[in-house]
Design an enzyme around this catalytic site. Sequence first.
Site, PDB file in Angstrom:
ATOM      1  N   ASP A   1     -83.240  -4.064 -11.491  1.00  0.00           N
ATOM      2  CA  ASP A   1     -83.805  -3.063 -10.586  1.00  0.00           C
ATOM      3  C   ASP A   1     -83.821  -3.592  -9.155  1.00  0.00           C
ATOM      4  O   ASP A   1     -84.427  -4.621  -8.862  1.00  0.00           O
ATOM      5  CB  ASP A   1     -85.227  -2.693 -11.031  1.00  0.00           C
ATOM      6  CG  ASP A   1     -85.642  -1.321 -10.534  1.00  0.00           C
ATOM      7  OD1 ASP A   1     -84.925  -0.743  -9.707  1.00  0.00           O
ATOM      8  OD2 ASP A   1     -86.686  -0.811 -10.984  1.00  0.00           O
TER       9      ASP A   1
ATOM     10  N   ASP B   1     -80.403  -9.926 -11.820  1.00  0.00           N
ATOM     11  CA  ASP B   1     -81.522  -8.995 -11.856  1.00  0.00           C
ATOM     12  C   ASP B   1     -80.976  -7.572 -11.996  1.00  0.00           C
ATOM     13  O   ASP B   1     -79.796  -7.313 -11.719  1.00  0.00           O
ATOM     14  CB  ASP B   1     -82.341  -9.136 -10.573  1.00  0.00           C
ATOM     15  CG  ASP B   1     -83.468  -8.133 -10.499  1.00  0.00           C
ATOM     16  OD1 ASP B   1     -84.315  -8.138 -11.405  1.00  0.00           O
ATOM     17  OD2 ASP B   1     -83.490  -7.336  -9.537  1.00  0.00           O
TER      18      ASP B   1
END
Length: 257
Positions: free
Chosen positions: A11, A9
């Site tokens: 953010d 991932d």
Amino acid sequence: MTYRGYLIDLDGTIYKGDEIIEAGRQFVYDLQARELPYLFVTNNTTRTPEMIQQMLAEKFAIQTPLSSIYTAVLATVDYMNDLGLEKTAYVIGEVGLQSAIWQAGYREDLEQPAYVVVGLNWQLTYDQLALATLAIQKGAVFIGTNPDLNIPTERGLLPGAGSILALLEAATRVKPTIIGKPEGIIMEKALAWLGTKKEESIMVGDNYLTDIKAGLDYGLATLLVTTGFTKAEEVAQLPVQPSHVLSSLAEWSFDEN
């Protein structure tokens, strides 16, 4: 277990809003130095993959090939093409989502589109919600790019695309088809893109409800880092424990896991 492929991932894991997470940046550097395959798998639909690549380089000093970025936008277009309906759509979203759909040959229809596609939109208006509601009521396929209720930023947890979807679902009583994490649609395509075996791969992220649940549901090992959405104090109460939990990616040992 030594993992040979990393789905990561962005953010909340590598950066938070406009601020770099230094341990996240070093984590990417370490992957590159070890020549381990990795793929950034993001529910972010506000930017194109090219924009994400440029942002990582210019803002966070992370140089990464375009092929290492897989977004919910790409998975959404693939899903729409697979359904094979009339190529008309009404889209709520930023340039990353809009441009990908129009470039794929779809045209905008405000009255009776085949698809209503909804992602995060920073300039969301009531009229946009009204048009989407009416189109869904007329039978448009309701697609949500991702279910993230919040997005972690330097200001705190702001409303995400999932919050917009919740409003439209309440207004139409129609559940959207979700493309992004934690759904299997994006995970299947991402792992195929990465090219490593499921049993040798790991999902890395900060959000238990999206990143980690995506890995768990798809049968991957998971690494939760508590630098973003899911907090350390919440871990003990999680329904299924991640394979690994760290307060910082600086604690990860590539040779011992």
